[in-house]
Design a protein around this motif. Structure first.
Motif, PDB file in Angstrom:
ATOM      1  N   ALA A   1      22.711  -2.189   8.194  1.00  0.00           N
ATOM      2  CA  ALA A   1      21.917  -2.959   9.158  1.00  0.00           C
ATOM      3  C   ALA A   1      20.677  -2.163   9.565  1.00  0.00           C
ATOM      4  CB  ALA A   1      22.765  -3.316  10.375  1.00  0.00           C
ATOM      5  N   PHE A   2      20.828  -0.855   9.709  1.00  0.00           N
ATOM      6  CA  PHE A   2      19.692  -0.019  10.079  1.00  0.00           C
ATOM      7  C   PHE A   2      18.638  -0.024   8.968  1.00  0.00           C
ATOM      8  CE2 PHE A   2      17.729   4.325  10.387  1.00  0.00           C
ATOM      9  CZ  PHE A   2      16.970   4.060  11.516  1.00  0.00           C
ATOM     10  N   ALA A   3      19.055   0.137   7.722  1.00  0.00           N
ATOM     11  CA  ALA A   3      18.122   0.104   6.594  1.00  0.00           C
ATOM     12  C   ALA A   3      17.404  -1.240   6.532  1.00  0.00           C
ATOM     13  CB  ALA A   3      18.849   0.381   5.278  1.00  0.00           C
ATOM     14  N   ASP A   4      18.140  -2.317   6.763  1.00  0.00           N
ATOM     15  CA  ASP A   4      17.526  -3.644   6.758  1.00  0.00           C
ATOM     16  C   ASP A   4      16.479  -3.769   7.866  1.00  0.00           C
ATOM     17  OD1 ASP A   4      19.087  -4.356   4.611  1.00  0.00           O
ATOM     18  OD2 ASP A   4      20.493  -5.577   5.794  1.00  0.00           O
ATOM     19  N   ALA A   5      16.776  -3.220   9.045  1.00  0.00           N
ATOM     20  CA  ALA A   5      15.816  -3.260  10.156  1.00  0.00           C
ATOM     21  C   ALA A   5      14.556  -2.476   9.807  1.00  0.00           C
ATOM     22  CB  ALA A   5      16.460  -2.714  11.433  1.00  0.00           C
ATOM     23  N   VAL A   6      14.724  -1.291   9.216  1.00  0.00           N
ATOM     24  CA  VAL A   6      13.572  -0.475   8.833  1.00  0.00           C
ATOM     25  C   VAL A   6      12.734  -1.209   7.779  1.00  0.00           C
ATOM     26  CG1 VAL A   6      12.849   1.692   7.756  1.00  0.00           C
ATOM     27  CG2 VAL A   6      14.672   1.700   9.464  1.00  0.00           C
ATOM     28  N   LEU A   7      13.376  -1.806   6.789  1.00  0.00           N
ATOM     29  CA  LEU A   7      12.641  -2.545   5.756  1.00  0.00           C
ATOM     30  C   LEU A   7      11.889  -3.739   6.338  1.00  0.00           C
ATOM     31  CD1 LEU A   7      15.019  -2.522   2.683  1.00  0.00           C
ATOM     32  CD2 LEU A   7      12.830  -1.339   2.945  1.00  0.00           C
ATOM     33  N   LEU A   8      12.498  -4.425   7.286  1.00  0.00           N
ATOM     34  CA  LEU A   8      11.830  -5.558   7.908  1.00  0.00           C
ATOM     35  C   LEU A   8      10.611  -5.087   8.695  1.00  0.00           C
ATOM     36  CD1 LEU A   8      11.655  -8.539   8.364  1.00  0.00           C
ATOM     37  CD2 LEU A   8      13.394  -8.333  10.161  1.00  0.00           C
ATOM     38  N   VAL A   9      10.736  -3.956   9.375  1.00  0.00           N
ATOM     39  CA  VAL A   9       9.590  -3.389  10.099  1.00  0.00           C
ATOM     40  C   VAL A   9       8.472  -3.038   9.125  1.00  0.00           C
ATOM     41  CG1 VAL A   9       8.845  -1.315  11.351  1.00  0.00           C
ATOM     42  CG2 VAL A   9      10.811  -2.623  12.159  1.00  0.00           C
ATOM     43  N   VAL A  10       8.805  -2.367   8.027  1.00  0.00           N
ATOM     44  CA  VAL A  10       7.793  -2.021   7.026  1.00  0.00           C
ATOM     45  C   VAL A  10       7.119  -3.289   6.515  1.00  0.00           C
ATOM     46  CG1 VAL A  10       7.409  -1.070   4.712  1.00  0.00           C
ATOM     47  CG2 VAL A  10       8.851   0.159   6.353  1.00  0.00           C
ATOM     48  N   SER A  11       7.916  -4.278   6.195  1.00  0.00           N
ATOM     49  CA  SER A  11       7.383  -5.529   5.671  1.00  0.00           C
ATOM     50  C   SER A  11       6.421  -6.177   6.662  1.00  0.00           C
ATOM     51  CB  SER A  11       8.547  -6.479   5.355  1.00  0.00           C
ATOM     52  OG  SER A  11       8.071  -7.706   4.896  1.00  0.00           O
ATOM     53  N   GLU A  12       6.817  -6.268   7.920  1.00  0.00           N
ATOM     54  CA  GLU A  12       5.954  -6.874   8.941  1.00  0.00           C
ATOM     55  C   GLU A  12       4.659  -6.093   9.109  1.00  0.00           C
ATOM     56  OE1 GLU A  12       6.015  -9.691  10.709  1.00  0.00           O
ATOM     57  OE2 GLU A  12       7.842 -10.313   9.691  1.00  0.00           O
ATOM     58  N   LEU A  13       4.741  -4.772   9.112  1.00  0.00           N
ATOM     59  CA  LEU A  13       3.539  -3.961   9.300  1.00  0.00           C
ATOM     60  C   LEU A  13       2.599  -4.062   8.092  1.00  0.00           C
ATOM     61  CD1 LEU A  13       4.971  -0.807  11.086  1.00  0.00           C
ATOM     62  CD2 LEU A  13       3.812  -2.785  12.104  1.00  0.00           C
ATOM     63  N   VAL A  14       3.152  -4.118   6.882  1.00  0.00           N
ATOM     64  CA  VAL A  14       2.312  -4.275   5.693  1.00  0.00           C
ATOM     65  C   VAL A  14       1.664  -5.660   5.696  1.00  0.00           C
ATOM     66  CG1 VAL A  14       2.314  -4.394   3.159  1.00  0.00           C
ATOM     67  CG2 VAL A  14       3.498  -2.530   4.334  1.00  0.00           C
ATOM     68  N   VAL A  15       2.397  -6.680   6.098  1.00  0.00           N
ATOM     69  CA  VAL A  15       1.814  -8.025   6.205  1.00  0.00           C
ATOM     70  C   VAL A  15       0.675  -8.018   7.224  1.00  0.00           C
ATOM     71  CG1 VAL A  15       2.260 -10.381   7.010  1.00  0.00           C
ATOM     72  CG2 VAL A  15       3.799  -9.309   5.375  1.00  0.00           C
ATOM     73  N   ASN A  16       0.839  -7.289   8.323  1.00  0.00           N
ATOM     74  CA  ASN A  16      -0.246  -7.201   9.301  1.00  0.00           C
ATOM     75  C   ASN A  16      -1.489  -6.552   8.708  1.00  0.00           C
ATOM     76  OD1 ASN A  16       1.060  -8.533  11.327  1.00  0.00           O
ATOM     77  ND2 ASN A  16       1.563  -6.711  12.516  1.00  0.00           N
ATOM     78  N   VAL A  17      -1.301  -5.568   7.834  1.00  0.00           N
ATOM     79  CA  VAL A  17      -2.455  -4.970   7.153  1.00  0.00           C
ATOM     80  C   VAL A  17      -3.148  -6.043   6.315  1.00  0.00           C
ATOM     81  CG1 VAL A  17      -3.208  -3.302   5.413  1.00  0.00           C
ATOM     82  CG2 VAL A  17      -1.512  -2.631   7.133  1.00  0.00           C
ATOM     83  N   LEU A  18      -2.386  -6.826   5.581  1.00  0.00           N
ATOM     84  CA  LEU A  18      -2.967  -7.877   4.747  1.00  0.00           C
ATOM     85  C   LEU A  18      -3.720  -8.911   5.581  1.00  0.00           C
ATOM     86  CD1 LEU A  18       0.010  -8.471   2.300  1.00  0.00           C
ATOM     87  CD2 LEU A  18      -2.162  -7.336   1.784  1.00  0.00           C
ATOM     88  N   ARG A  19      -3.178  -9.233   6.748  1.00  0.00           N
ATOM     89  CA  ARG A  19      -3.785 -10.265   7.599  1.00  0.00           C
ATOM     90  C   ARG A  19      -4.965  -9.761   8.416  1.00  0.00           C
ATOM     91  NH1 ARG A  19       1.642 -12.937  10.024  1.00  0.00           N
ATOM     92  NH2 ARG A  19       2.089 -14.279   8.249  1.00  0.00           N
ATOM     93  N   HIS A  20      -4.878  -8.534   8.913  1.00  0.00           N
ATOM     94  CA  HIS A  20      -5.817  -8.094   9.941  1.00  0.00           C
ATOM     95  C   HIS A  20      -6.691  -6.907   9.551  1.00  0.00           C
ATOM     96  CE1 HIS A  20      -3.722 -10.819  12.599  1.00  0.00           C
ATOM     97  NE2 HIS A  20      -2.574 -10.208  12.328  1.00  0.00           N
ATOM     98  N   ALA A  21      -6.482  -6.328   8.388  1.00  0.00           N
ATOM     99  CA  ALA A  21      -7.252  -5.141   7.994  1.00  0.00           C
ATOM    100  C   ALA A  21      -7.925  -5.388   6.651  1.00  0.00           C
ATOM    101  CB  ALA A  21      -6.346  -3.919   7.948  1.00  0.00           C
ATOM    102  N   SER A  22      -8.931  -6.243   6.683  1.00  0.00           N
ATOM    103  CA  SER A  22      -9.577  -6.642   5.428  1.00  0.00           C
ATOM    104  C   SER A  22     -10.262  -5.472   4.724  1.00  0.00           C
ATOM    105  CB  SER A  22     -10.595  -7.750   5.695  1.00  0.00           C
ATOM    106  OG  SER A  22     -11.571  -7.295   6.630  1.00  0.00           O
ATOM    107  N   ARG A  23     -10.524  -4.376   5.429  1.00  0.00           N
ATOM    108  CA  ARG A  23     -11.150  -3.205   4.810  1.00  0.00           C
ATOM    109  C   ARG A  23     -10.163  -2.355   4.020  1.00  0.00           C
ATOM    110  NH1 ARG A  23     -14.655  -0.395   9.544  1.00  0.00           N
ATOM    111  NH2 ARG A  23     -14.896  -2.264  10.809  1.00  0.00           N
ATOM    112  N   SER A  24      -8.876  -2.668   4.108  1.00  0.00           N
ATOM    113  CA  SER A  24      -7.846  -1.818   3.500  1.00  0.00           C
ATOM    114  C   SER A  24      -7.348  -2.378   2.177  1.00  0.00           C
ATOM    115  CB  SER A  24      -6.657  -1.670   4.450  1.00  0.00           C
ATOM    116  OG  SER A  24      -6.986  -0.844   5.519  1.00  0.00           O
ATOM    117  N   PRO A  25      -7.674  -1.722   1.067  1.00  0.00           N
ATOM    118  CA  PRO A  25      -7.121  -2.167  -0.209  1.00  0.00           C
ATOM    119  C   PRO A  25      -5.653  -1.777  -0.365  1.00  0.00           C
ATOM    120  CG  PRO A  25      -8.503  -0.244  -0.538  1.00  0.00           C
ATOM    121  CD  PRO A  25      -8.609  -0.614   0.913  1.00  0.00           C
ATOM    122  N   VAL A  26      -5.211  -0.762   0.367  1.00  0.00           N
ATOM    123  CA  VAL A  26      -3.806  -0.342   0.347  1.00  0.00           C
ATOM    124  C   VAL A  26      -3.379   0.020   1.762  1.00  0.00           C
ATOM    125  CG1 VAL A  26      -3.861   0.557  -2.018  1.00  0.00           C
ATOM    126  CG2 VAL A  26      -4.323   2.082  -0.110  1.00  0.00           C
ATOM    127  N   ALA A  27      -2.085   0.050   1.945  1.00  0.00           N
ATOM    128  CA  ALA A  27      -1.492   0.549   3.180  1.00  0.00           C
ATOM    129  C   ALA A  27      -0.750   1.827   2.837  1.00  0.00           C
ATOM    130  CB  ALA A  27      -0.520  -0.468   3.762  1.00  0.00           C
TER     131      ALA A  27
END
Length: 124
Positions: free
Chosen positions: A29-55
């Motif tokens: 459950a902890f690993a799943d929570a960490v992966l979900l956090v990573v996923s949400e934060l990477v999606v935020n980069v895609l949505r809100h950080a147009s200057r970033s080709p990578v995270a």
């Protein structure tokens, strides 16, 4: 203390492969929570950080804590106060709180941009 940095264009797959190296049981459950956090934060980069080709995704483990960091090239810090966060950051904050953790953001030290940090207490 161990620090692992992985540059990923999209997705948490590279992070999941590091779990065994830092003592997190894959599929827990902890690993799943960490992966979900990573996923949400990477999606935020895609949505809100147009200057970033990578995270740049980092996992730091030490003193009973696991810290996820996601850096991008957008210098604007996200709103982190309750009530001002978007749905993704609200979910991230709730997952961190489930493991006695928190969310913060700060300007990047080594480039123009920011780093979002999510701290978790590692369950025993």
């Amino acid at each position: 203390m161990q620090r692992h940095i992985v540059s990923v264009p999209v997705g948490p797959e590279a992070v999941a492969r590091r779990f065994s190296e830092v003592g997190v049981a894959p599929g827990s459950a902890f690993a799943d929570a960490v992966l979900l956090v990573v996923s949400e934060l990477v999606v935020n980069v895609l949505r809100h950080a147009s200057r970033s080709p990578v995270a740049e995704v980092g996992i730091t483990v030490g003193a009973g804590q696991l810290v996820v960091s996601v850096a991008d090239a957008e210098p604007r810090l996200p709103a982190l106060r309750p009530g001002s966060r978007g749905a993704g950051l609200q979910l991230v904050a709730e997952l961190a709180a489930d493991y006695d953790g928190n969310v913060s953001a700060e300007p990047a030290v080594d480039h123009d941009g920011k780093v979002v940090l999510v701290r978790f207490d590692i369950p025993s």
